[in-house]
Write a protein that holds these residues in place. Structure first.
Motif, mmCIF file in Angstrom:
data_model
loop_
_atom_site.group_PDB
_atom_site.id
_atom_site.type_symbol
_atom_site.label_atom_id
_atom_site.label_comp_id
_atom_site.label_asym_id
_atom_site.label_seq_id
_atom_site.Cartn_x
_atom_site.Cartn_y
_atom_site.Cartn_z
ATOM 1 N N VAL A 1 11.525 42.229 26.261
ATOM 2 C CA VAL A 1 12.702 43.102 26.220
ATOM 3 C C VAL A 1 12.316 44.526 26.615
ATOM 4 O O VAL A 1 13.027 45.187 27.386
ATOM 5 C CB VAL A 1 13.353 43.089 24.819
ATOM 6 C CG1 VAL A 1 14.419 44.171 24.706
ATOM 7 C CG2 VAL A 1 13.977 41.723 24.531
ATOM 8 N N TYR B 1 16.508 41.285 32.559
ATOM 9 C CA TYR B 1 16.753 41.952 31.280
ATOM 10 C C TYR B 1 17.850 41.211 30.510
ATOM 11 O O TYR B 1 17.731 40.976 29.304
ATOM 12 C CB TYR B 1 17.141 43.411 31.496
ATOM 13 C CG TYR B 1 17.352 44.164 30.206
ATOM 14 C CD1 TYR B 1 16.322 44.281 29.282
ATOM 15 C CD2 TYR B 1 18.578 44.744 29.899
ATOM 16 C CE1 TYR B 1 16.512 44.949 28.080
ATOM 17 C CE2 TYR B 1 18.771 45.419 28.703
ATOM 18 C CZ TYR B 1 17.737 45.519 27.803
ATOM 19 O OH TYR B 1 17.921 46.180 26.610
ATOM 20 N N VAL C 1 17.272 39.438 26.859
ATOM 21 C CA VAL C 1 18.119 39.864 25.735
ATOM 22 C C VAL C 1 18.863 38.655 25.160
ATOM 23 O O VAL C 1 18.983 38.497 23.944
ATOM 24 C CB VAL C 1 19.096 40.969 26.179
ATOM 25 C CG1 VAL C 1 20.219 41.152 25.162
ATOM 26 C CG2 VAL C 1 18.361 42.292 26.359
ATOM 27 N N ARG D 1 16.582 36.617 22.979
ATOM 28 C CA ARG D 1 16.251 37.228 21.687
ATOM 29 C C ARG D 1 17.218 36.791 20.586
ATOM 30 O O ARG D 1 16.886 36.843 19.390
ATOM 31 C CB ARG D 1 16.271 38.753 21.839
ATOM 32 C CG ARG D 1 15.848 39.506 20.607
ATOM 33 C CD ARG D 1 15.660 40.979 20.875
ATOM 34 N NE ARG D 1 16.884 41.649 21.318
ATOM 35 C CZ ARG D 1 16.963 42.960 21.547
ATOM 36 N NH1 ARG D 1 15.891 43.725 21.411
ATOM 37 N NH2 ARG D 1 18.114 43.495 21.937
ATOM 38 N N ASP E 1 23.917 42.018 21.234
ATOM 39 C CA ASP E 1 23.110 41.610 22.387
ATOM 40 C C ASP E 1 23.960 40.896 23.437
ATOM 41 O O ASP E 1 23.712 41.012 24.643
ATOM 42 C CB ASP E 1 21.962 40.702 21.943
ATOM 43 C CG ASP E 1 20.699 41.489 21.625
ATOM 44 O OD1 ASP E 1 20.732 42.737 21.676
ATOM 45 O OD2 ASP E 1 19.666 40.851 21.325
#
Length: 235
Positions: free
Chosen positions: A68, A88, A92, A95, A107
């Motif tokens: 991240v 990205y 994300v 995660r 997110d």
């Protein structure tokens, strides 16, 4: 190493691990080059997936959170790099496995911002269309309680339908006619949600016929096998 690393990242799990090792020990001066940064972000993500398949779940978690930060750096140095925004967004989204509902919703908002930007910069990227489908699929599946929480966090709650998800997955298939297992898996899942079981089985069969080349494929194939068993009665 940049060209070779990209080739390796499209290969087997062992080749993806090799790409990670190849990109890791770089000169600090390279850390300001966005094309290096998004490649490194991608390689960390793929390494995390490999470790997850190997059963090292704690190291997988550490790498995802590390990726991240690298993804943020890639965008910092080039706001107009579609690959930086795409990777990205991917990391994300990954995660979310380790977050609570509130953080996952935040997110999700970040994911959508960056995948929309990537789509503007690279409208014919099949992976981006797949990711837009994944976003629509997840939003269409939100519970009432999750939507209520999202409305408390953001002025505008995202709306999406399963039909939109299906259309994005179909567009990704058209942009990459030789297909890939995960896209066909989600295309089938969207048809299941729409209760179009014949179409779902067609895409599950087409997903199953593709070879398993990497950890993502292995994970997809497990669910494909389960869905084929579950919906076999609709043949």
């Amino acid at each position: 190493p940049a060209r070779r690393s990209l080739d390796l990242m499209e290969g087997t799990g062992e080749q993806q691990k090799e790409a990670y090792a190849l990109l890791g020990p770089r000169e600090v001066s390279l850390y300001e080059y966005p094309d290096f940064l998004w490649r490194y972000t991608k390689s960390i993500y793929l390494m995390a997936m490999c470790l997850g398949q190997d059963g090292d779940l704690e190291e997988k978690r550490k790498l995802i959170f590390e990726a991240v930060e690298w993804g943020k750096a890639a965008i910092k140095y080039d706001e107009n790099n579609s690959e930086a925004h795409k990777w990205y967004a991917i990391i994300v989204g990954s995660r979310g496995e380790y977050l609570g509902v509130r953080e996952k919703i935040i997110d999700g908002h970040t994911f959508k911002q960056h995948i929309d930007r990537a789509a503007i910069l690279a409208p014919n990227d099949h992976t981006i269309r797949h990711l837009l489908g994944r976003f629509c699929y997840e939003v269409a599946e939100l519970t009432w309680w999750e939507r209520k929480m999202a409305s408390a966090l953001f002025a505008e709650v995202p709306e999406a339908t399963m039909e939109e998800a299906r259309d994005h997955f179909m567009a990704a298939e058209e942009l990459k006619p030789d297909g890939w297992k995960e896209n066909r898996q989600f295309l089938a899942k969207s048809y299941i949600q729409l209760r179009e079981y014949n179409a779902a089985l067609y895409w599950l069969d087409r997903a199953a016929e593709l070879p398993v080349k990497n950890p993502d494929d292995r994970q997809a194939q497990l669910e494909i096998d389960e869905l084929l068993k579950q919906y076999q009665c609709y043949r």
